[in-house]
Design an enzyme around this catalytic site. Structure first.
Site, PDB file in Angstrom:
ATOM      1  CG  HIS A  99      -0.272  -0.224   2.527  1.00  0.00           C
ATOM      2  ND1 HIS A  99       0.075  -1.481   2.960  1.00  0.00           N
ATOM      3  CD2 HIS A  99       0.115   0.625   3.501  1.00  0.00           C
ATOM      4  CE1 HIS A  99       0.643  -1.397   4.147  1.00  0.00           C
ATOM      5  NE2 HIS A  99       0.692  -0.126   4.494  1.00  0.00           N
ATOM      6  CG  HIS A 101       0.900   5.186   4.170  1.00  0.00           C
ATOM      7  ND1 HIS A 101       0.038   5.035   5.224  1.00  0.00           N
ATOM      8  CD2 HIS A 101       1.684   4.073   4.163  1.00  0.00           C
ATOM      9  CE1 HIS A 101       0.290   3.885   5.851  1.00  0.00           C
ATOM     10  NE2 HIS A 101       1.288   3.289   5.224  1.00  0.00           N
TER      11      HIS A 101
HETATM   12  P1  5GP Z   1       1.661   0.273   7.417  1.00  0.00           P
HETATM   13  O1  5GP Z   1       2.112   0.570   8.811  1.00  0.00           O
HETATM   14  O2  5GP Z   1       1.514  -1.212   7.156  1.00  0.00           O
HETATM   15  O3  5GP Z   1       2.459   0.983   6.358  1.00  0.00           O
HETATM   16  O4  5GP Z   1       0.220   0.927   7.297  1.00  0.00           O
HETATM   17  C1  5GP Z   1      -0.973   0.276   7.552  1.00  0.00           C
HETATM   18  C2  5GP Z   1      -2.064   1.329   7.543  1.00  0.00           C
HETATM   19  O5  5GP Z   1      -3.303   0.686   7.431  1.00  0.00           O
HETATM   20  C3  5GP Z   1      -2.114   2.173   8.833  1.00  0.00           C
HETATM   21  O6  5GP Z   1      -1.950   3.547   8.486  1.00  0.00           O
HETATM   22  C4  5GP Z   1      -3.474   1.862   9.413  1.00  0.00           C
HETATM   23  O7  5GP Z   1      -4.084   2.988   9.991  1.00  0.00           O
HETATM   24  C5  5GP Z   1      -4.253   1.363   8.208  1.00  0.00           C
HETATM   25  N1  5GP Z   1      -5.269   0.386   8.523  1.00  0.00           N
HETATM   26  C6  5GP Z   1      -5.104  -0.738   9.253  1.00  0.00           C
HETATM   27  N2  5GP Z   1      -6.257  -1.425   9.326  1.00  0.00           N
HETATM   28  C7  5GP Z   1      -7.168  -0.718   8.590  1.00  0.00           C
HETATM   29  C8  5GP Z   1      -8.553  -0.930   8.292  1.00  0.00           C
HETATM   30  O8  5GP Z   1      -9.182  -1.903   8.693  1.00  0.00           O
HETATM   31  N3  5GP Z   1      -9.158   0.006   7.518  1.00  0.00           N
HETATM   32  C9  5GP Z   1      -8.498   1.095   7.037  1.00  0.00           C
HETATM   33  N4  5GP Z   1      -9.190   1.953   6.296  1.00  0.00           N
HETATM   34  N5  5GP Z   1      -7.195   1.329   7.308  1.00  0.00           N
HETATM   35  C10 5GP Z   1      -6.542   0.432   8.081  1.00  0.00           C
END
Ligand code: 5GP
Ligand code: ZN
Length: 138
Positions: A99, A101
């Site tokens: 993903h 951001h």
């Molecule tokens: P990472 O730390 O893996 O780069 O980012 C994961 C992102 O996914 C975080 O910013 C977190 O807030 C978001 N996230 C985790 N679970 C969910 C969810 O169930 N729904 C949505 N919309 N975002 C999520």
């Protein structure tokens, strides 16, 4: 991936506030924004990291990242945009579905990256690391 939270969002089995989708890409609101208006952009097909994701897929994802950034500027009045993308737990990746951001930034939004620049011991250390990366290019 049946136990992947982002695959479940793609499938519609858990809810999300969706902004855009096509056959390959989905953009939706991050549930825990670094700055309000924070968007996530994913390929619909599950891969974990940038290295595992085909370049053709990444090109489609990045085109949507760009559209989201432009919409945050035009629609939210963002003064700037951060694009952030983590690969692997060591890099802080929590959800193992690739993903991007897309984070709207505003003057005085209060967010500060914890970014501390290190320094190399000498030029040969930089050159040795560059050589190892170049030798591994595919
Ligand atoms: P990472 O730390 O893996 O780069 O980012 C994961 C992102 O996914 C975080 O910013 C977190 O807030 C978001 N996230 C985790 N679970 C969910 C969810 O169930 N729904 C949505 N919309 N975002 C999520
Ligand atoms: Zn997934």
């Amino acid at each position: 991936m049946s136990n992947c939270i982002f695959c479940k969002i793609v499938a519609g089995t858990i809810p999300a506030t969706k902004l855009y989708e096509d056959d390959d890409v989905l953009a939706f609101m991050d549930i825990g924004p670094i700055v309000k208006g924070h968007v996530l952009v994913i390929p619909k097909t599950h891969t974990e990291t940038i290295g595992q994701t085909p370049p053709e897929t990444l090109a489609k994802v990045i085109a949507v990242v760009r559209r989201m950034a432009r919409a945050q500027q035009a629609g939210l009045g963002a003064d700037g945009i951060n694009i952030h993308q983590s690969n692997g737990a060591a890099a802080g990746q929590v959800v193992p579905h690739i993903h991007f951001h897309v984070i709207p930034r505003f003057k005085h939004d209060g967010h500060h990256w914890n970014w501390t620049a290190q320094s190399y011991a000498d030029p040969s250390e930089v050159a040795a690391l560059a050589d190892r990366i170049k030798a591994a290019l595919d």
